[in-house]
Design a protein around this motif. Structure first.
Motif, PDB file in Angstrom:
ATOM      1  N   LEU A   1      49.215  47.567  35.286  1.00 11.87           N
ATOM      2  CA  LEU A   1      48.446  48.778  35.019  1.00 11.87           C
ATOM      3  C   LEU A   1      47.552  49.149  36.202  1.00 11.87           C
ATOM      4  N   LEU A   2      46.935  48.144  36.819  1.00 14.07           N
ATOM      5  CA  LEU A   2      45.972  48.406  37.893  1.00 14.07           C
ATOM      6  C   LEU A   2      46.542  48.167  39.292  1.00 14.07           C
ATOM      7  N   GLY A   3      47.769  47.707  39.373  1.00 14.63           N
ATOM      8  CA  GLY A   3      48.396  47.525  40.671  1.00 14.63           C
ATOM      9  C   GLY A   3      47.850  46.361  41.464  1.00 14.63           C
ATOM     10  N   LYS A   4      47.494  45.271  40.788  1.00 13.55           N
ATOM     11  CA  LYS A   4      46.989  44.081  41.470  1.00 13.55           C
ATOM     12  C   LYS A   4      47.961  42.921  41.280  1.00 13.55           C
ATOM     13  N   GLU A   5      47.802  41.878  42.101  1.00  8.28           N
ATOM     14  CA  GLU A   5      48.762  40.779  42.108  1.00  8.28           C
ATOM     15  C   GLU A   5      48.549  39.782  40.977  1.00  8.28           C
ATOM     16  N   ASP A   6      47.309  39.510  40.639  1.00  8.30           N
ATOM     17  CA  ASP A   6      47.039  38.421  39.702  1.00  8.30           C
ATOM     18  C   ASP A   6      45.685  38.649  39.030  1.00  8.30           C
ATOM     19  N   GLY A   7      45.395  37.838  38.035  1.00 12.18           N
ATOM     20  CA  GLY A   7      44.137  37.991  37.321  1.00 12.18           C
ATOM     21  C   GLY A   7      43.788  36.785  36.489  1.00 12.18           C
ATOM     22  N   ILE A   8      42.574  36.776  35.983  1.00 11.19           N
ATOM     23  CA  ILE A   8      42.128  35.753  35.038  1.00 11.19           C
ATOM     24  C   ILE A   8      41.342  36.413  33.915  1.00 11.19           C
ATOM     25  N   LEU A   9      41.373  35.761  32.769  1.00 14.25           N
ATOM     26  CA  LEU A   9      40.588  36.177  31.606  1.00 14.25           C
ATOM     27  C   LEU A   9      39.300  35.371  31.581  1.00 14.25           C
ATOM     28  N   VAL A  10      38.173  36.062  31.415  1.00 10.25           N
ATOM     29  CA  VAL A  10      36.869  35.399  31.344  1.00 10.25           C
ATOM     30  C   VAL A  10      36.106  35.924  30.127  1.00 10.25           C
ATOM     31  N   PRO A  11      35.080  35.206  29.683  1.00  6.71           N
ATOM     32  CA  PRO A  11      34.369  35.627  28.472  1.00  6.71           C
ATOM     33  C   PRO A  11      33.637  36.957  28.595  1.00  6.71           C
ATOM     34  N   SER A  12      33.122  37.290  29.796  1.00  5.95           N
ATOM     35  CA  SER A  12      32.259  38.476  29.893  1.00  5.95           C
ATOM     36  C   SER A  12      32.384  39.148  31.250  1.00  5.95           C
ATOM     37  N   GLY A  13      31.937  40.397  31.306  1.00  4.11           N
ATOM     38  CA  GLY A  13      31.896  41.126  32.561  1.00  4.11           C
ATOM     39  C   GLY A  13      30.896  40.544  33.535  1.00  4.11           C
ATOM     40  N   THR A  14      29.785  40.031  33.021  1.00  2.00           N
ATOM     41  CA  THR A  14      28.788  39.397  33.884  1.00  2.00           C
ATOM     42  C   THR A  14      29.385  38.210  34.617  1.00  2.00           C
ATOM     43  N   MET A  15      30.170  37.391  33.896  1.00  4.33           N
ATOM     44  CA  MET A  15      30.818  36.257  34.547  1.00  4.33           C
ATOM     45  C   MET A  15      31.862  36.730  35.546  1.00  4.33           C
ATOM     46  N   ALA A  16      32.598  37.773  35.206  1.00  2.15           N
ATOM     47  CA  ALA A  16      33.608  38.299  36.122  1.00  2.15           C
ATOM     48  C   ALA A  16      32.971  38.752  37.430  1.00  2.15           C
ATOM     49  N   ASN A  17      31.860  39.475  37.333  1.00  2.00           N
ATOM     50  CA  ASN A  17      31.163  39.923  38.544  1.00  2.00           C
ATOM     51  C   ASN A  17      30.654  38.751  39.360  1.00  2.00           C
ATOM     52  N   LEU A  18      30.087  37.759  38.681  1.00  2.00           N
ATOM     53  CA  LEU A  18      29.537  36.601  39.385  1.00  2.00           C
ATOM     54  C   LEU A  18      30.643  35.816  40.088  1.00  2.00           C
ATOM     55  N   ILE A  19      31.772  35.642  39.428  1.00  2.00           N
ATOM     56  CA  ILE A  19      32.896  34.945  40.054  1.00  2.00           C
ATOM     57  C   ILE A  19      33.347  35.697  41.305  1.00  2.00           C
ATOM     58  N   ALA A  20      33.473  37.021  41.188  1.00  4.40           N
ATOM     59  CA  ALA A  20      33.893  37.812  42.340  1.00  4.40           C
ATOM     60  C   ALA A  20      32.921  37.643  43.500  1.00  4.40           C
ATOM     61  N   ILE A  21      31.636  37.663  43.205  1.00  6.16           N
ATOM     62  CA  ILE A  21      30.623  37.493  44.242  1.00  6.16           C
ATOM     63  C   ILE A  21      30.744  36.113  44.892  1.00  6.16           C
ATOM     64  N   MET A  22      30.940  35.090  44.079  1.00  3.85           N
ATOM     65  CA  MET A  22      31.008  33.721  44.607  1.00  3.85           C
ATOM     66  C   MET A  22      32.262  33.492  45.449  1.00  3.85           C
TER      67      MET A  22
END
Length: 406
Positions: free
Chosen positions: A90-111
């Motif tokens: 749908l978004l044209g990306k290679e891979d992904g992960i499922l996480v509990p929240s958007g806050t965690m998703a943002n923090l993971i991306a930053i890290m």
């Protein structure tokens, strides 16, 4: 009958899917009113505090009950793998992960993007990452945030952004490692970032070799508002996350998407943060229904939000105002004269029901600052709820105006 789908974007993962397990059914705009009593109120409740309080559809509940599951930490949950595959397509990306929240998703991306100590990211001064994630970049990731002023449309001045980029920093300075944008923009009232602005921003970021992460918690609302495929919005964005549990109606979960290499690192960080979930296909099943059946109907929420905005505008109040041109998605900001009426007074009266009230409904909203109230719509809010909300708003606005004339 159970069958497997080869997961091309993630080697070693298989997708098991029970034919018929995932119903696409959803009430498109004719949902049961959320104006229900929760056991404490005698009168209906119309709760417009946030789309996060939306409850899963019956189709989601059925899918969760029937979902094939495995251990997602081992990459063996077939329903999670199918959800990731669909989201990546749908978004044209290679891979992904499922996480509990958007806050965690943002923090993971930053890290992942800011791997060195002494890194700095650039974001808007009204961004969710800066304002409402408890300083996680500094508290947990050791990353400093350099702020640029958000404009009313959710963007920021790209020249100001360029001035914040540290080119060849010496030993006294942090290293600019990431730029974050938010789409739609929460504090700016659900604004959709213009595609032309995103194109210019990513062109600049590439010239400096700085990655861009999009906090796309409500990116599906943006795609519907723009009437473009969501992959157009993120075509030059390096990483993106979006919530399943806001307007899409799932009970929990966010997806973080990017390159295969990025997700390999993100998976390690997720584990360190305690976000590795086991039989999380039960959660992912609701996400599959959301992607299949909840995106297109977001326009109903947008139209109903605009209906409330137009009604408030028609009140022609000096105390309570809306900017009709700025109502783009499912978030409505009502601005008030804070010198004469406080937000807390306004919200308290909207919820309160008096014997003399012609419209007896508990209307709930919230606030993010001292001069505005926020109303957010989602799939459970019906036409009846909207009419009740408008009636209660009209009653309360008139009451405050009459009181101040005395």
């Amino acid at each position: 009958m159970l069958y497997e789908i080869a997961n091309g974007h993630q080697k070693g993962r298989t997708v098991g899917y029970s034919n018929g397990s995932f119903s696409n059914g959803v009430s498109n705009g004719t949902a049961t009113s959320n104006g229900y009593s929760n056991g404490h109120e005698e009168h209906p409740v119309v709760d417009l505090r946030s789309d996060t309080i939306s409850k899963p559809t019956q189709a989601m509940r059925d899918a969760m009950y029937l979902a094939p599951v495995g251990d997602d930490v081992y990459g063996e949950d077939p329903t999670v793998n199918l959800l990731i595959q669909k989201a990546c397509e749908l978004l044209g990306k290679e891979d992904g992960i499922l996480v509990p929240s958007g806050t965690m998703a943002n923090l993971i991306a930053i890290m992942v993007h800011c791997r060195e100590r002494g890194s700095e990211l650039i974001c808007g001064d009204n961004s969710h990452t800066f304002k409402f994630e408890q300083g996680g970049p500094a508290q947990i990731a050791g990353v400093q945030q350099a702020l640029v002023k958000n404009l009313d449309d959710g963007t920021f001045c790209l020249e100001e952004m360029k001035s914040k980029i540290r080119v060849d920093p010496d030993c006294h300075e942090p290293t600019t490692s990431l730029i974050i944008v938010e789409n739609t923009h929460n504090i700016c009232g659900g604004k959709v970032l213009p595609l032309s602005w995103l194109d210019e921003l990513t062109s600049i970021s590439k010239s400096y070799k700085i990655p861009v992460h999009m906090d796309g918690a409500r990116i599906m609302n943006a795609a519907v508002a723009l009437n473009v495929p969501v992959n157009r919005i993120v075509k030059d964005i390096d990483t993106v996350c979006f919530c399943l549990s806001k307007g899409l109606g799932a009970p929990i979960g966010s997806l973080l998407l990017g390159s295969t290499q990025f997700i390999q690192r993100a998976t390690r960080v997720r584990k360190a943060l305690g976000g590795g979930m086991r039989q999380s296909g039960i959660i992912a099943a609701a996400g599959l229904v959301a992607l299949d059946s909840m995106i297109g109907r977001l326009k109903i929420d947008h139209d109903r939000t605009l209906k409330i905005a137009r009604a408030i505008s028609d009140f022609q109040s000096d105390l309570f105002k809306v900017d009709l041109k700025s109502v783009q998605t499912n978030i409505l900001m009502v601005y008030l004269d804070a010198k004469r009426v406080t937000v807390s007074e306004f919200l308290k009266r909207l919820y309160e029901v008096k014997d003399a009230d012609e419209v007896k409904v508990h209307l709930r909203a919230t606030t993010l600052n001292s001069n505005s109230a926020r109303f957010v719509l989602y799939w459970e809010i019906t036409e009846k709820d909207v009419d009740l909300a408008i009636g209660k708003l009209k009653l309360v606005v008139k009451e405050f105006e009459d009181k101040l004339k005395m």
